[in-house]
Motif scaffolding. Sequence first.
Motif, mmCIF file in Angstrom:
data_model
loop_
_atom_site.group_PDB
_atom_site.id
_atom_site.type_symbol
_atom_site.label_atom_id
_atom_site.label_comp_id
_atom_site.label_asym_id
_atom_site.label_seq_id
_atom_site.Cartn_x
_atom_site.Cartn_y
_atom_site.Cartn_z
ATOM 1 N N PHE A 183 -3.884 -6.901 -1.034
ATOM 2 C CA PHE A 183 -5.081 -6.717 -1.017
ATOM 3 C C PHE A 183 -6.113 -7.670 -0.823
ATOM 4 O O PHE A 183 -6.405 -7.308 0.352
ATOM 5 C CB PHE A 183 -5.339 -6.219 -2.694
ATOM 6 N N LEU A 184 -5.644 -8.901 -1.049
ATOM 7 C CA LEU A 184 -6.614 -9.895 -0.512
ATOM 8 C C LEU A 184 -5.947 -9.916 1.342
ATOM 9 O O LEU A 184 -7.143 -10.447 1.974
ATOM 10 C CB LEU A 184 -6.390 -11.150 -1.750
ATOM 11 N N ALA A 185 -5.071 -10.597 1.392
ATOM 12 C CA ALA A 185 -4.562 -10.682 2.458
ATOM 13 C C ALA A 185 -4.972 -9.861 3.811
ATOM 14 O O ALA A 185 -5.566 -10.246 4.665
ATOM 15 C CB ALA A 185 -3.449 -10.901 3.111
ATOM 16 N N ALA A 186 -5.375 -8.608 3.459
ATOM 17 C CA ALA A 186 -5.135 -7.455 4.121
ATOM 18 C C ALA A 186 -7.525 -7.793 4.034
ATOM 19 O O ALA A 186 -7.921 -7.893 4.942
ATOM 20 C CB ALA A 186 -5.927 -6.018 3.571
ATOM 21 N N LEU A 187 -7.792 -7.713 3.416
ATOM 22 C CA LEU A 187 -9.152 -7.706 3.032
ATOM 23 C C LEU A 187 -9.826 -9.331 3.707
ATOM 24 O O LEU A 187 -10.229 -9.161 4.685
ATOM 25 C CB LEU A 187 -9.935 -7.714 1.464
ATOM 26 N N GLU A 188 -8.675 -9.914 3.622
ATOM 27 C CA GLU A 188 -9.617 -11.169 4.034
ATOM 28 C C GLU A 188 -9.188 -11.560 5.997
ATOM 29 O O GLU A 188 -9.934 -11.839 6.693
ATOM 30 C CB GLU A 188 -8.858 -12.395 4.035
ATOM 31 N N LEU B 129 -8.129 -1.876 0.530
ATOM 32 C CA LEU B 129 -7.696 -0.926 -0.937
ATOM 33 C C LEU B 129 -6.793 0.375 -0.752
ATOM 34 O O LEU B 129 -5.780 1.353 -1.086
ATOM 35 C CB LEU B 129 -8.695 -0.021 -1.802
ATOM 36 N N LYS B 130 -6.701 0.614 0.468
ATOM 37 C CA LYS B 130 -5.950 2.183 1.364
ATOM 38 C C LYS B 130 -4.449 1.637 1.841
ATOM 39 O O LYS B 130 -3.877 2.697 1.442
ATOM 40 C CB LYS B 130 -6.432 2.503 2.686
ATOM 41 N N LEU B 131 -4.266 -0.100 1.150
ATOM 42 C CA LEU B 131 -2.704 -0.120 1.751
ATOM 43 C C LEU B 131 -2.029 -0.034 0.304
ATOM 44 O O LEU B 131 -1.184 -0.830 -0.281
ATOM 45 C CB LEU B 131 -3.177 -1.819 2.183
ATOM 46 N N LEU B 132 -2.407 -0.320 -0.789
ATOM 47 C CA LEU B 132 -2.498 -0.686 -2.219
ATOM 48 C C LEU B 132 -1.588 1.394 -2.343
ATOM 49 O O LEU B 132 -2.122 2.270 -1.726
ATOM 50 C CB LEU B 132 -3.248 -0.623 -3.524
ATOM 51 N N ASN B 133 -0.313 1.298 -3.729
ATOM 52 C CA ASN B 133 -0.563 2.862 -3.849
ATOM 53 C C ASN B 133 -1.532 2.866 -4.811
ATOM 54 O O ASN B 133 -1.752 2.284 -6.008
ATOM 55 C CB ASN B 133 0.861 2.223 -4.961
ATOM 56 N N PRO B 134 -2.163 4.060 -4.695
ATOM 57 C CA PRO B 134 -2.933 5.055 -5.002
ATOM 58 C C PRO B 134 -2.983 5.084 -6.819
ATOM 59 O O PRO B 134 -3.876 5.314 -7.797
ATOM 60 C CB PRO B 134 -3.709 5.907 -4.610
ATOM 61 N N LYS B 135 -1.843 5.092 -7.348
ATOM 62 C CA LYS B 135 -1.250 5.425 -8.248
ATOM 63 C C LYS B 135 -0.325 4.037 -9.291
ATOM 64 O O LYS B 135 -0.291 4.642 -9.980
ATOM 65 C CB LYS B 135 0.179 6.369 -8.452
ATOM 66 N N GLY B 136 -1.046 2.576 -8.641
ATOM 67 C CA GLY B 136 -0.474 1.570 -9.004
ATOM 68 C C GLY B 136 -1.250 1.170 -10.032
ATOM 69 O O GLY B 136 -2.442 1.313 -9.624
#
Length: 639
Positions: free
Chosen positions: A162-167, A184-191
């Motif tokens: 998340f942080l690497a993508a955001l940055e 956020l779209k790169l994360l598992n939405p159920k995670g």
Amino acid sequence: MRSISYKEYFDKVYGCWLGKSIAGTIGAPFEGRKELFHYEYDPRSIEEMLPNDDLDIQIIWLEVLEQKGIYFTSDDLAKAFYDKYPLCPGEYAYFQKNYIRGIMPPVSGKFNNRYYIDGMGCPIRSEIWACVAAGNMELASDFAKLDGVLDHGDNSVEGEIFLAALEAELFFENDIMVAIDKALKLLNPKGKMYQSLTDVIRWCEKYQDMKKVRSLILEHWGHADCTNLYQNMGISLLALFLGKGDFLKTTMLALNCGYDTDCTCATVGALLGIMCGADALLAQGFTDSGYILDAKVERRSNTLRDLAEDTCFAGLTMAKYRNREIAIIDAPKYSELPHERNLPVIEMKVDYQGIPSMGPDEVRTMRLVMRNHSDAAVCGTLSCEAPEGWEIGVAPTFAVEAHGELSVPFTVSTYACTERFNEENHFTFCADVSAEKISYSFGIAGAAVWKVYGPFWSNHSSIPPIPYWEKYGEYFDHVDDLRAYHLNTFADIDTAYVDEADFENIEKNESDTCSMIPKRVSLYEDCFSISDFITYQGSCVVYMVRELFSDEERTAVINVGQSAPFRLWLNGEFVCGSDDCNWWIAENVHSEPVKIHKGRNVLVLKAAKVGENCKFSLIFNDGLFTHQHYNYASLIDRK
């Protein structure tokens, strides 16, 4: 294709390292404090930069890029991490323990790492991946995953992703909330990572109040460990949301929330440093005071400007060969990093099909995954070298289609182990392909072997000898005493249920509660529960005896994790103990240094089971935050 001038690219990379160092230094003195603070910024806090693993490890990663090239692997990072970083608290120590045993990423981050698996140790080192993959969230997140699996599990890895993508996105997107939504779209939405972050966003939008949002973070996602992921990622997001782009306001919000403040402050400082750039930070009166390294790395200088320039050279090489979605315009001449992708014909990796640990007298089936990177089918022979006492059964030949993958089952047996069962066991597969030998090494942890005696227990009350026809109720002062006598037992850690001056002859003792015939138990991880092997349902005490073999005399500290009372002896000498009932962590008690004899040693743990899930662990190390001793052996008694 996105484009950015080299001037702006450099300014943002420099701003990233400058912001991380300044804000990290502001937060460093408060690291681990859990109170709510009300401090205002004081320039004296940054008169001298402080060393910080947040930056240290990323400088090691930059050196990996410079030496191994832009097609580095997790194994490249693992070797550098072990060789170059001498401090190893928490999850770093578990990574090193696994690495020495030949247990490599991605397994090295999960196995035996129960307490620190969701730590902040990998999200805090995300910036390097964003800086070299600017504007490419997917590539930055791929690099973050290669990194995070070294010493963490899925949730922390998602935090670094998340942080690497955001940055990475902030090199082109000026609205941080838009960038957060994309990341956020790169994360598992159920995670859990996605859920915790979206919770914080929702609370910030609803309340706009730091104390209220902080209390909700701790209520729903809080953890006793000051370095735990969820509360600290939540605090960073809270500070970004309520700080509204102001560097100092955001940093002080993160500081005043407490807990892992060097990490939370450094993270928001890096994010805002990318957004506003170094020129804007320097214009506010901040200076490049350099950095101090604990890592064993030599750079051309300790200035953040030079670090930024070296990072940009890596980013320029990456943009030319792997990050072709962006163009960096008007770049100066630079020396390209290695960019050849030198893959072996056959690449091998072990799939343990479970935990990478075995005890004596066991047989397991695992798989060797073979990937063919060539344009033609590959046939060959396969063999394996195993330690003494271990046996490997594998098919002698293999064939893999062009650019295909083959999963080869093999069996591992420890029935041939006779007297000593080592904790460290290394294996090497050799694939013979057209007269070329390709080798691959991996490890299996040997379980710690114990003899367990028990259960021993005491009654809550004592009744004197009376005729069997006489009623005994009159010997109880209260109905609670009678019901405790009827319904429960008492684990008295201070009662010597055996002769505690002579553990060598423990089996000669007599007991009313157990037969004194030991149960042999293999402990595959450091942490274990007494209920795993003592099914007696009630409070009790067990004695656990391990005959420990060392190849040399040495001094060690023993970290004991405990959620119930215990006593510990080594070679008949009392080492340490506790009467407390705790929340188990990996290091509730640190012993004084003890002497491990060359050859045979006898370790005895007396542990109380006062509830269903009483946990314990014993870990040997050189001292606090240093490399650990690993290759002890259990002596196997097959009588």
